[in-house]
Design a protein around this motif. Structure first.
Motif, mmCIF file in Angstrom:
data_model
loop_
_atom_site.group_PDB
_atom_site.id
_atom_site.type_symbol
_atom_site.label_atom_id
_atom_site.label_comp_id
_atom_site.label_asym_id
_atom_site.label_seq_id
_atom_site.Cartn_x
_atom_site.Cartn_y
_atom_site.Cartn_z
ATOM 1 N N LEU A 13 0.889 -1.062 0.179
ATOM 2 C CA LEU A 13 -0.179 0.088 0.156
ATOM 3 C C LEU A 13 0.836 1.250 0.048
ATOM 4 N N MET A 14 2.048 1.047 0.681
ATOM 5 C CA MET A 14 3.022 2.377 0.573
ATOM 6 C C MET A 14 3.489 2.723 -0.732
ATOM 7 N N LEU A 15 3.720 1.553 -1.576
ATOM 8 C CA LEU A 15 4.120 1.813 -3.016
ATOM 9 C C LEU A 15 3.066 2.262 -3.806
ATOM 10 N N PHE A 16 1.747 2.078 -3.590
ATOM 11 C CA PHE A 16 0.732 2.785 -4.207
ATOM 12 C C PHE A 16 0.608 4.347 -4.007
ATOM 13 N N MET A 17 0.967 4.517 -2.531
ATOM 14 C CA MET A 17 0.883 5.901 -2.198
ATOM 15 C C MET A 17 2.015 6.750 -2.709
ATOM 16 N N ALA A 18 3.161 6.030 -2.793
ATOM 17 C CA ALA A 18 4.285 6.621 -3.443
ATOM 18 C C ALA A 18 4.147 7.145 -4.807
ATOM 19 N N SER A 19 3.370 6.570 -5.556
ATOM 20 C CA SER A 19 3.113 6.976 -6.979
ATOM 21 C C SER A 19 2.415 8.238 -7.184
ATOM 22 N N ILE A 20 1.713 8.689 -6.354
ATOM 23 C CA ILE A 20 0.974 9.797 -6.474
ATOM 24 C C ILE A 20 1.611 11.202 -5.543
ATOM 25 N N ILE A 21 2.555 10.949 -4.545
ATOM 26 C CA ILE A 21 2.958 11.843 -3.598
ATOM 27 C C ILE A 21 3.775 12.854 -4.694
ATOM 28 N N LEU A 303 -5.348 9.704 0.950
ATOM 29 C CA LEU A 303 -5.610 10.794 1.898
ATOM 30 C C LEU A 303 -4.026 11.010 2.379
ATOM 31 N N ILE A 304 -3.382 9.874 2.949
ATOM 32 C CA ILE A 304 -2.044 10.005 3.404
ATOM 33 C C ILE A 304 -0.997 10.515 2.385
ATOM 34 N N GLY A 305 -1.045 9.887 1.147
ATOM 35 C CA GLY A 305 -0.424 10.611 0.021
ATOM 36 C C GLY A 305 -0.691 12.074 -0.271
ATOM 37 N N GLY A 306 -1.900 12.494 -0.339
ATOM 38 C CA GLY A 306 -2.037 13.814 -0.316
ATOM 39 C C GLY A 306 -1.570 14.490 0.739
ATOM 40 N N ILE A 307 -1.586 14.143 1.803
ATOM 41 C CA ILE A 307 -0.889 15.094 2.948
ATOM 42 C C ILE A 307 0.621 15.030 2.795
ATOM 43 N N LEU A 308 1.292 13.841 2.592
ATOM 44 C CA LEU A 308 2.857 13.845 2.298
ATOM 45 C C LEU A 308 3.045 14.589 0.915
ATOM 46 N N GLY A 309 2.298 14.552 -0.020
ATOM 47 C CA GLY A 309 2.525 15.358 -1.200
ATOM 48 C C GLY A 309 2.469 16.749 -0.981
ATOM 49 N N ALA A 310 1.512 17.282 -0.258
ATOM 50 C CA ALA A 310 1.197 18.442 0.114
ATOM 51 C C ALA A 310 2.698 19.253 1.018
ATOM 52 N N PRO A 340 -4.265 25.874 -1.763
ATOM 53 C CA PRO A 340 -3.525 24.910 -2.441
ATOM 54 C C PRO A 340 -3.071 23.354 -1.681
ATOM 55 N N ILE A 341 -2.915 23.783 -0.286
ATOM 56 C CA ILE A 341 -2.844 22.394 0.509
ATOM 57 C C ILE A 341 -4.170 21.561 0.476
ATOM 58 N N ILE A 342 -5.290 22.448 0.621
ATOM 59 C CA ILE A 342 -6.424 21.532 0.697
ATOM 60 C C ILE A 342 -6.831 20.850 -0.740
ATOM 61 N N MET A 343 -6.361 21.440 -1.653
ATOM 62 C CA MET A 343 -6.459 21.164 -2.956
ATOM 63 C C MET A 343 -5.740 19.840 -3.381
ATOM 64 N N GLY A 344 -4.715 20.010 -2.754
ATOM 65 C CA GLY A 344 -3.588 18.893 -3.192
ATOM 66 C C GLY A 344 -4.099 17.611 -2.440
ATOM 67 N N ILE A 345 -4.534 17.848 -1.191
ATOM 68 C CA ILE A 345 -5.248 16.574 -0.350
ATOM 69 C C ILE A 345 -6.410 15.981 -1.106
ATOM 70 N N SER A 346 -7.121 16.921 -1.579
ATOM 71 C CA SER A 346 -8.495 16.298 -2.107
ATOM 72 C C SER A 346 -8.253 15.790 -3.410
ATOM 73 N N LEU A 347 -7.048 16.213 -4.216
ATOM 74 C CA LEU A 347 -6.727 15.467 -5.538
ATOM 75 C C LEU A 347 -6.238 14.231 -5.184
ATOM 76 N N GLY A 348 -5.609 13.975 -4.369
ATOM 77 C CA GLY A 348 -4.856 12.604 -3.726
ATOM 78 C C GLY A 348 -6.005 11.858 -3.452
ATOM 79 N N VAL A 349 -6.931 12.199 -2.845
ATOM 80 C CA VAL A 349 -8.071 11.226 -2.396
ATOM 81 C C VAL A 349 -8.961 10.859 -3.729
ATOM 82 N N LEU A 350 -9.328 11.936 -4.548
ATOM 83 C CA LEU A 350 -10.183 11.725 -5.509
ATOM 84 C C LEU A 350 -9.511 11.047 -6.459
ATOM 85 N N MET A 351 -8.310 11.466 -7.037
ATOM 86 C CA MET A 351 -7.594 10.628 -8.331
ATOM 87 C C MET A 351 -7.481 9.302 -7.620
#
Length: 830
Positions: A13-21, A303-310, A340-351
């Motif tokens: 699951l961490m590898l999935f998350m790394a794909s979008i960070i 969600l976690i990927g969005g937070i880390l990416g932001a 922009p931070i809210i947008m980034g986290i939302s993008l992570g979840v939505l996409m």
């Protein structure tokens, strides 16, 4: 249940998350920097202009304009123009922008100089402030002299910055400030000189919007303009909006690549979980429950990927001021805004949910009996569901691109472009698989056959890796080819017919002497073009002033205010082509004057062949008729004109000349410029070699910025690659262990894997490069209108380099399998 199952598969699951960070980090950092840029422009709008508002004119203000200037009480003024400067210390010469200033300009911001006091007292002391970089280039120091025309004055200090200037603009024509009272002594402003008069006002309490509405139309009618600090900041904001939109699109592509990785990885992940889903359904779990178990997992990693990416994006935005500093006219103060931070986290979840939805549907539609029996078609979803998910993904891409570009049509083109590229790459991957199946080389050795079989075995990664590798390579290759096209436009060929020195503002009395100078140096005059300045007085019998007031007229208003520089000749040049009417090269007595206009003038002025135009030639009205419309190649290095008169009309009008020649090397060019500046100080010399060097430098800076953004796409592609390969590792472990149990050596397993990734690396990168060739050819043909000669670097560097990295990542996954006994590996997996 989602939590328990997720803990057991945490590393995957961490590898999935790394794909979008990284994609989210790129989007967030750019959005944050764009917000900061807008805020800084608004806060520093006065400092960018140096005043509350200004009035400018390309000619000496008329009586009406001067009356407005006097009534408003100008606090400072300047005359600026481009000219040659000479440095007596080392006989150096340079094209500079001279700004002759009177008054305490700027009122906001400051002149950054070295020494600091030079910016405050240069007018009283009667010296010049010279661009700091220019002083370094010519080894000059405060106390040395600079010669401008007939004026020689001391250099009082180095000018580091002045409101409104950027490093790029200063590199083309470095700024030199002198006191206004010395302007006449330079003797540089003569007939045809390109100059600008500016008047600066300090009026913090004035209603600038009302002022603009009231006097801007009056000034335009008198060929002058009003600029307020608010309108200037809005214009500057729009300019950087275009840059941020482009960067956002590149970041969005990186995010799309990450989402493709998620879709592929979730596909494998869910397929492995189908037996668990079948058991749960047999025990009474509903479709909704089994679906939500894995939806919660995907939502969590999004969600976690969005937070880390932001969080990474917040850090990354601090680097943008250094990356873009040459293009910014001010220092950007960084602050953190929440949107922009809210947008980034939302993008992570939505996409994450959108792109994982298709494989997730397998848990909804799967029949427990089919899975328990091991049917191969257990992942088939209803066609309507697949189409609906695909439509939602395309709709989201369109809406996001529309939001960035602020244009529905451009958003649609971007979405279609992404869809077409991915469709082509997917088609290539599928075609490759079918070709291997159809023409399978049965005579090859075992390892070679097995490596090819892996490309279309169940749970193969051919499609996703071709997409990830191919798209990243496509971006970099297209950038490289496009840069080559742009640089090709600035290449000087060593031909006698190609001028590399242009002399402007040559007065009629200087023409003979200059021709003799060229002859004495063995230089051929390629062009000697007379130029006359004029304005349009009336069009089709209606005066320009009346047209300005008529809001129903469909005409670009710049035509009405423009001071045209025209010439006359009896033949067309190689860069011109008649598209309508008939060209008249010589005027006959008793016949109207037939002029030829460029197609852009015809379009913007709404002119057709046969229309009457009256010109004001420095006070003399001249009636003409549009005889022909020309298509002009403005990208050529030839001197081109919008309006062309026949011979026999303008020979006696006040004029100046433009001369061009070709010098063989830099030394000859420097010697010629030194002599010309000494003898003809008013003549402006443009050395195309220097201009092209500057253009190349600017292109290098721009390409570095684009490369920096493309880096996100490439790195995301490799993270997707790592994730996909790592996830396929779980599918292959039993296969590799079985091969070892049957007697296969580690070298054989290693060779099978290495060959498979060689095929994938070559296929993906080659597809990307070939697609970039097609895209670059289209750009060259339709946008740049230049011949396209592909470079070999992408084939020699990108193709083997990307393939090597793909193989390296793929082979590295086999370490744990090759180093451990088969039974130990199987027990660990169980």
């Amino acid at each position: 249940m989602a939590w328990r199952d997720g803990k057991a598969s945490l590393s995957r699951l961490m590898l999935f998350m790394a794909s979008i960070i990284l994609g989210i980090a790129a989007v967030v950092s750019i959005q944050l920097f764009s917000d900061n840029l807008k805020q800084n422009i608004q806060l520093q709008s006065k400092a960018l202009m140096g005043a509350d508002f200004l009035i400018d004119s390309k000619q000496i203000p008329s009586k009406k304009v001067q009356a407005i200037i006097d009534s408003l009480g100008a606090s400072a003024s300047e005359v600026n123009f481009v000219s040659m400067a000479a440095f007596p210390k080392n006989n150096g010469t340079k094209l500079v922008k001279v700004r002759a200033i009177e008054g305490a300009f700027p009122f906001y911001g400051n002149l950054a100089t070295d020494p600091v006091a030079a910016g405050e007292n240069y007018q009283e002391l009667g010296g010049a402030l010279v661009d700091a970089t220019l002083l370094l280039q010519y080894n000059l120091n405060p106390g040395d002299s600079i010669k401008l025309g007939k004026l020689t004055i001391p250099i009082l200090g180095a000018l580091k910055s002045i409101p409104g200037s950027t490093a790029i603009s200063s590199s083309i024509a470095p700024t030199v400030l002198i006191p206004y009272r010395f302007l006449e002594e330079t003797a540089l402003l003569q007939v045809g000189s390109r100059k600008e008069y500016q008047y600066f006002f300090e009026a913090p309490a004035m209603d600038l919007e009302r002022l603009d509405k009231k006097i801007a139309p009056i000034l335009k009618a008198e060929n002058a303009d009003l600029d307020t600090h608010t309108s200037t900041s809005q214009r500057l904001g729009r300019r950087y909006d275009n840059v941020s939109r482009f960067l956002n699109l590149v970041a969005f592509i990186a995010l799309l690549l990450g989402c493709i990785g998620i879709a592929s990885s979730v596909h494998i992940y869910i397929k492995e979980k189908l037996k668990i889903v079948a058991v749960l359904k047999c025990l009474g779990a509903s479709r909704k429950q089994t679906f939500l178990i894995y939806l919660f997992q995907i939502l969590s990693i999004g969600l976690i990927g969005g937070i880390l990416g932001a969080a990474i994006g917040i850090v990354l935005q601090y680097g943008f001021p250094y990356i873009l500093q040459d293009f910014l006219p001010f220092n950007v103060a960084i602050s953190i805004s929440i949107w922009p931070i809210i947008m980034g986290i939302s993008l992570g979840v939505l996409m994450s949910i959108l792109f994982a939805l298709l494989p997730l549907l397998g848990t909804w539609y799967i029949s427990p009996l089919e899975v328990l029996r091991g049917a191969e078609d257990n992942l088939q979803k209803p066609k309507i569901a697949r189409i609906a998910v695909g439509f939602l993904i395309l709709l989201f891409i369109f809406l996001f691109s529309f939001w960035i570009l602020k244009d529905a049509l451009n958003g649609l083109f971007f979405t279609l472009g992404i869809f077409i590229i991915f469709a082509i790459m997917g088609g290539v991957a599928n075609a490759f698989i079918k070709l291997i199946k159809k023409y399978f080389p049965s005579s090859w050795g075992y390892t070679q056959r097995q490596s090819l079989l892996n490309l279309f075995r169940p749970n193969n990664q051919t499609l996703v890796l071709v997409l990830a590798i191919g798209f990243g390579t496509f971006l970099i290759s297209t950038l490289y080819f496009t840069k080559d096209i742009l640089l090709a436009k600035t290449t000087i060929e060593n031909k006698k017919s190609d001028a590399n020195i242009i002399l402007m503002d040559v007065q009629s009395i200087q023409e003979t002497a200059l021709l003799e100078t060229f002859k004495s140096k063995g230089l051929e005059v390629i062009d000697n073009i007379p130029i006359i300045t004029m304005r349009m007085q009336s069009i089709r019998g209606e005066s320009v002033n009346e047209i300005r007031k008529d809001t129903t007229v469909k005409m670009r208003k710049w035509i009405l205010n423009r001071e045209f520089r025209v010439t006359y000749r009896n033949a067309l040049s190689a860069t011109e082509e008649i598209v309508a009417g008939e060209f008249t090269g010589k005027r006959l007595q008793g016949v109207p004057i037939y002029i030829s206009i460029a197609d852009n003038i015809a379009r913007d002025a709404n002119l057709n062949v046969g229309d009457a135009v009256v010109f004001n030639v420095q006070g003399v009205l001249m009636e003409t008729i549009v005889g022909s419309i020309r298509k002009v190649d403005w990208s050529s290095m030839k001197v081109n004109f919008s309006i062309l008169f026949p011979t026999g009309v303008l020979e006696n009008a006040p004029k100046f000349n433009v001369m061009t020649t070709q010098v063989p090397n830099k030394e000859s060019s420097a010697a010629l410029q030194r002599d010309l500046v000494q003898q003809f100080p008013n003549v402006t010399i443009l050395d195309l070699r220097q201009v092209f060097t500057l253009v190349e430098g600017i292109l290098d800076k721009i390409s570095w910025i684009i490369n920096f953004m493309a880096f996100f796409s490439i790195l995301t592609g490799f993270i997707v690659l790592i994730g996909s390969v790592r996830n396929s590792k779980y599918q292959r472990i039993k296969e590799s262990v079985l091969l070892r149990t049957l007697g296969a050596k580690s070298k054989q397993i290693l060779k099978i894997t290495a060959l498979e990734y060689v095929y994938l690396g070559i296929l993906g990168s080659l597809t990307g490069i070939l697609l970039s060739l097609i895209g670059s050819q289209l750009l060259a043909t339709f946008l740049f209108k230049e011949p396209f000669i592909p470079a070999v670097i992408p084939f020699l560097v990108f193709l083997p380099g990307v393939t090597f990295l793909v193989v390296l990542i793929g082979v590295s996954n086999l370490k744990s399998v090759l180093r451990s006994p088969p039974l130990e590996v199987l027990r660990k997996e169980v």
